[in-house]
Structures are given as C-alpha cells and as structure tokens.
Design a protein around this motif. Structure first.
Motif, short mmCIF file in Angstrom:
data_model
loop_
_atom_site.label_atom_id
_atom_site.label_comp_id
_atom_site.label_asym_id
_atom_site.label_seq_id
_atom_site.Cartn_x
_atom_site.Cartn_y
_atom_site.Cartn_z
N SER A 39 -43.72 38.36 19.76
CA SER A 39 -44.36 39.68 19.67
C SER A 39 -43.34 40.71 19.20
N GLU A 40 -43.80 41.89 18.85
CA GLU A 40 -42.90 42.96 18.41
C GLU A 40 -41.89 43.31 19.51
N LYS A 41 -42.35 43.36 20.73
CA LYS A 41 -41.47 43.69 21.87
C LYS A 41 -40.38 42.63 22.03
N GLU A 42 -40.77 41.36 21.95
CA GLU A 42 -39.81 40.27 22.08
C GLU A 42 -38.84 40.25 20.90
N MET A 43 -39.35 40.56 19.71
CA MET A 43 -38.48 40.62 18.53
C MET A 43 -37.49 41.77 18.63
N ALA A 44 -37.88 42.86 19.25
CA ALA A 44 -36.95 43.98 19.45
C ALA A 44 -35.78 43.53 20.32
N VAL A 45 -36.08 42.71 21.31
CA VAL A 45 -35.00 42.18 22.18
C VAL A 45 -34.11 41.25 21.36
N ILE A 46 -34.71 40.36 20.56
CA ILE A 46 -33.94 39.43 19.71
C ILE A 46 -33.05 40.22 18.74
N ARG A 55 -23.23 49.36 28.08
CA ARG A 55 -22.31 49.92 29.08
C ARG A 55 -23.02 50.21 30.40
N SER A 56 -24.23 50.69 30.29
CA SER A 56 -24.97 51.01 31.51
C SER A 56 -25.89 49.85 31.87
N GLU A 57 -26.17 49.75 33.14
CA GLU A 57 -27.05 48.68 33.61
C GLU A 57 -28.50 49.09 33.39
N GLU A 58 -29.04 48.69 32.26
CA GLU A 58 -30.43 48.99 31.96
C GLU A 58 -31.19 47.68 31.81
N SER A 59 -32.40 47.65 32.27
CA SER A 59 -33.19 46.43 32.22
C SER A 59 -33.63 46.14 30.79
N THR A 60 -33.53 44.89 30.42
CA THR A 60 -33.99 44.45 29.11
C THR A 60 -35.42 43.94 29.18
N GLY A 61 -35.92 43.77 30.39
CA GLY A 61 -37.23 43.17 30.58
C GLY A 61 -37.15 41.67 30.75
N SER A 62 -35.92 41.13 30.69
CA SER A 62 -35.69 39.70 30.83
C SER A 62 -34.69 39.48 31.98
N ALA A 63 -35.11 38.71 32.97
CA ALA A 63 -34.21 38.42 34.10
C ALA A 63 -32.96 37.69 33.61
N PHE A 139 -39.35 26.27 27.35
CA PHE A 139 -40.30 26.81 26.39
C PHE A 139 -40.76 28.21 26.82
N SER A 140 -39.78 29.04 27.13
CA SER A 140 -40.05 30.42 27.53
C SER A 140 -39.29 31.36 26.61
N VAL A 141 -39.65 32.62 26.65
CA VAL A 141 -38.95 33.59 25.83
C VAL A 141 -37.49 33.72 26.29
N ASP A 142 -37.23 33.57 27.59
CA ASP A 142 -35.86 33.62 28.07
C ASP A 142 -35.02 32.47 27.50
N ALA A 143 -35.64 31.31 27.29
CA ALA A 143 -34.93 30.18 26.68
C ALA A 143 -34.56 30.52 25.23
N VAL A 144 -35.44 31.26 24.56
CA VAL A 144 -35.15 31.69 23.19
C VAL A 144 -33.98 32.68 23.19
N TYR A 145 -33.97 33.60 24.16
CA TYR A 145 -32.86 34.56 24.28
C TYR A 145 -31.55 33.82 24.57
N ALA A 146 -31.61 32.82 25.45
CA ALA A 146 -30.41 32.04 25.78
C ALA A 146 -29.89 31.31 24.54
N TYR A 147 -30.80 30.78 23.74
CA TYR A 147 -30.42 30.11 22.50
C TYR A 147 -29.70 31.11 21.57
N GLY A 148 -30.25 32.30 21.47
CA GLY A 148 -29.64 33.32 20.61
C GLY A 148 -28.23 33.69 21.06
#
Length: 179
Positions: A39-46, A55-63, A139-148
């Motif tokens: 999704s667009e939101k997930e691609m923004a994270v990628i 620098r600051s502790e801000e949530s990415t939406g991904s644990a 097979f989760s979006v977090d697994a995709v982030y970990a791969y990246g």
C-alpha cells in the motif's frame, strides 16, 4: 496476507551469500518489487528505511522497525558516549532503554585496534540482532521491512575494501605530514 506472500516469494535469499558474490537484488529493485504489492503507507515506510535511526523516538507503525531503530539508536549513542569520554568531551546521555549488553558491544567495538575489525564486529552484531527480532511470520509487512534492513546492511558491508582503505589512509597521512 496474500500480497505479502507473493512479494516475499519473489525476494532472493541474501542471508548466506559469500563475501565475493554480488547481491542478487539492489535497493532500487527491492523498492520497485515492493511497489507492486504494498500500500502507499507501507511503501512510504520502505522508501524511508534507513540504517540511521531517527534521532527522536517516533513510531513507524511497525513493532519490528521501532525495536530495530531503538536498539540501533542506543548503540550509536553508546558509541558516541565512549568516544566522547576518550576525547574528554561532554558526555552523551544514554536513554534508559540502553541496556548493559548494548553498552558492552560499544565498548568492545571502540576498544578494537582496527576500525575494519570494529566494523566487522558491529556488522555481525547487527545481523544477529536482525535474526533475533525479525517477525515469526515470514509473510508479513514486518518481514519485508526486515529484508530491506538486511539488504542495506549487506550492501553497506560490501563497500568496505581493505586495500582501498589502506591506500586512503596513507594518502591522508602523507598529506598531513606534507609528503
């Protein structure tokens, strides 16, 4: 779920590559593949994935990413504190979430004789950390982030070249001496 399955199935394995083999995927092609499924939101994270945590502790939406960035931020702050202490400069304050094991990793890296050895040590620790905190669901979006993140770590490590480093060191050293 099915979109993540098709995405992850297309990503080549980068965990057991030899030192001299080339990466089977670039960061750009990884992002291009992700763009077809996320999704667009997930691609923004990628798009904003980085080896340098905010620098600051801000949530990415991904644990997963929040944990990764917190540990990486703490490591960098611990390294900065030890280096500033050695240089007798103002100390960097460590957050309460900076654990003793991360501080020990930083002390060990700073105490190494060779900067390349320290980088190898930190690279190995980061890869181990990734393996420890990666999501169970492959097979989760977090697994995709970990791969990246893993892809960026491996690509960064491959840029280190001992011969070029020694050559650069001598060039800089000679310029300082005016030789």
């Amino acid at each position: 779920m099915s979109a993540y399955y098709y995405l992850v199935s297309q990503l080549p394995n980068i965990s057991n590559l030899g030192e001299k083999s080339s990466l089977p995927v670039t960061e750009d092609s990884f992002k291009e593949i992700c763009g077809r499924f996320l999704s667009e939101k997930e691609m923004a994270v990628i798009t904003n994935l980085s080896l340098i945590p905010p620098r600051s502790e801000e949530s990415t939406g991904s644990a997963f990413l929040d944990t990764w960035y917190e540990k990486e931020r703490n490591l960098r702050l611990a390294l900065a504190q030890i280096r500033s202490q050695k240089m007798k400069k103002e100390l960097v304050t460590l957050p309460g979430s900076c654990t003793a094991d991360i501080q020990q990793i930083a002390r060990t890296a700073v105490g190494m004789d060779s900067p390349l050895s320290a980088e190898q040590f930190l690279y190995d620790w980061r890869i181990k950390l990734l393996d420890e905190i990666k999501p169970i669901d492959e097979f989760s979006v977090d697994a995709v982030y970990a791969y990246g993140i893993r892809l960026m770590l491996v690509a960064r490590w491959r840029k280190f070249d001992l011969e070029k480093g020694v050559e650069s060191y001598h060039k800089i050293y000679d310029s300082i001496l005016g030789v």
